[in-house]
Design a protein around this motif. Structure first.
Motif, PDB file in Angstrom:
ATOM      1  N   TRP A 184       1.332   9.855  -9.397  1.00  0.00           N
ATOM      2  CA  TRP A 184       1.977   8.584  -9.758  1.00  0.00           C
ATOM      3  C   TRP A 184       0.977   7.439  -9.696  1.00  0.00           C
ATOM      4  O   TRP A 184       0.972   6.553 -10.574  1.00  0.00           O
ATOM      5  N   GLU A 185       0.153   7.428  -8.677  1.00  0.00           N
ATOM      6  CA  GLU A 185      -0.812   6.332  -8.529  1.00  0.00           C
ATOM      7  C   GLU A 185      -1.774   6.293  -9.706  1.00  0.00           C
ATOM      8  O   GLU A 185      -2.075   5.217 -10.246  1.00  0.00           O
ATOM      9  N   LEU A 211       0.092   4.989 -12.860  1.00  0.00           N
ATOM     10  CA  LEU A 211       0.352   3.552 -12.820  1.00  0.00           C
ATOM     11  C   LEU A 211      -0.909   2.757 -13.149  1.00  0.00           C
ATOM     12  O   LEU A 211      -0.874   1.795 -13.924  1.00  0.00           O
ATOM     13  N   GLU A 240      -0.927  -2.455 -11.071  1.00  0.00           N
ATOM     14  CA  GLU A 240      -1.556  -2.371  -9.763  1.00  0.00           C
ATOM     15  C   GLU A 240      -0.505  -2.014  -8.716  1.00  0.00           C
ATOM     16  O   GLU A 240       0.556  -2.639  -8.658  1.00  0.00           O
ATOM     17  N   ILE A 241      -0.795  -1.027  -7.892  1.00  0.00           N
ATOM     18  CA  ILE A 241       0.152  -0.586  -6.872  1.00  0.00           C
ATOM     19  C   ILE A 241       0.216  -1.622  -5.750  1.00  0.00           C
ATOM     20  O   ILE A 241      -0.805  -2.066  -5.234  1.00  0.00           O
ATOM     21  N   ASP A 281       2.827  -1.283  -2.983  1.00  0.00           N
ATOM     22  CA  ASP A 281       3.060  -0.474  -1.794  1.00  0.00           C
ATOM     23  C   ASP A 281       3.930   0.726  -2.140  1.00  0.00           C
ATOM     24  O   ASP A 281       4.485   0.816  -3.227  1.00  0.00           O
ATOM     25  N   VAL A 282       4.002   1.642  -1.197  1.00  0.00           N
ATOM     26  CA  VAL A 282       4.798   2.867  -1.332  1.00  0.00           C
ATOM     27  C   VAL A 282       5.595   3.037  -0.054  1.00  0.00           C
ATOM     28  O   VAL A 282       5.064   2.867   1.048  1.00  0.00           O
ATOM     29  N   LEU A 333       8.132   3.321  -5.054  1.00  0.00           N
ATOM     30  CA  LEU A 333       6.850   2.731  -5.406  1.00  0.00           C
ATOM     31  C   LEU A 333       7.052   1.353  -6.023  1.00  0.00           C
ATOM     32  O   LEU A 333       7.997   1.155  -6.806  1.00  0.00           O
ATOM     33  N   ARG A 334       6.184   0.442  -5.656  1.00  0.00           N
ATOM     34  CA  ARG A 334       6.179  -0.893  -6.262  1.00  0.00           C
ATOM     35  C   ARG A 334       4.807  -1.149  -6.885  1.00  0.00           C
ATOM     36  O   ARG A 334       3.780  -0.859  -6.279  1.00  0.00           O
ATOM     37  N   ALA A 335       4.814  -1.712  -8.090  1.00  0.00           N
ATOM     38  CA  ALA A 335       3.576  -2.028  -8.792  1.00  0.00           C
ATOM     39  C   ALA A 335       3.756  -3.349  -9.515  1.00  0.00           C
ATOM     40  O   ALA A 335       4.883  -3.779  -9.790  1.00  0.00           O
TER      41      ALA A 335
END
Length: 210
Positions: free
Chosen positions: A169-170, A173, A179-180, A182-183, A202-204
């Motif tokens: 996933w990272e 993205l 840009e990531i 946080d997870v 996941l937040r980006a």
């Protein structure tokens, strides 16, 4: 009707809509909204400018219109997520998916479309399975599982579900231009006839500038 907003599989633990950040005056889209309950919750309880509940299913769309179609600030839309987002560049401040379109659409197509649809500094938040529900570890490459399902008319069919490891996933993205941030992991041990489920959230963000 508007019970608490949850990201986890069993809707009983973990964070809520605060992961979306400040929503005052924001335009929001839910990807794979089903009938739109979560989107309706935001339209009623948060000071959003507009929430779009997006789903490709004719039956879900019809149910969503019947249940929530008269809520101010909520749009119930039937469309393919990737195509819709590509047609609406720089439109949304926030996109989110709760085991929705991000789980059931090829991320190599969907994530770039999400990045396109977000305004600079726009946020994507999504929850997905941290591993398969049978306990099998997630995929280590971009590969979907084909799962049996039944269509609304009772016809047997198969669908693709993307259960990917966190490093996958990272990478996806970042390649999509996000840009990531946080997870978060919600590990529900389950109980009674409910097996353990690991939810990954996941937040980006779409960066500002080139």
């Amino acid at each position: 009707m508007f019970r608490a907003f949850h990201w986890d599989w069993y809707e009983r633990s973990g964070p809520g809509s605060e992961l979306l950040g400040r929503l005052d005056g924001k335009t929001v889209v839910e990807l794979g909204a089903g009938i739109g309950r979560q989107a309706a919750h935001l339209a009623v309880t948060r000071a959003v400018a507009e929430v779009t509940a997006l789903d490709s299913s004719p039956s879900m769309h019809a149910r969503g219109l019947k249940a929530y179609g008269d809520i101010p600030g909520l749009r119930v839309v039937r469309a393919d997520a990737t195509a819709y987002l590509r047609e609406h560049p720089d439109t949304f401040d926030i996109a989110y998916s709760v085991f929705g379109a991000v789980d059931f659409t090829d991320p190599r197509r969907l994530l770039p479309a999400i990045a396109t649809s977000l305004r600079p500094a726009g946020i994507l938040v999504f929850s997905t399975l941290g591993r398969y529900r049978n306990g099998q570890e997630p995929e280590t490459e971009v590969r979907a599982a084909r799962l049996p399902t039944t269509l609304a008319d009772g016809t047997p069919a198969t669908m693709e579900r993307w259960v990917l490891g966190l490093p996958v996933w990272e990478r996806l993205l970042v390649r999509a231009g996000l840009e990531i941030v946080d997870v978060e992991t919600v590990d529900d041990a389950g109980r009674d006839d409910h097996p353990p489920v690991v939810t990954r959230i996941l937040r980006a963000v779409r960066p500002v500038g080139p």
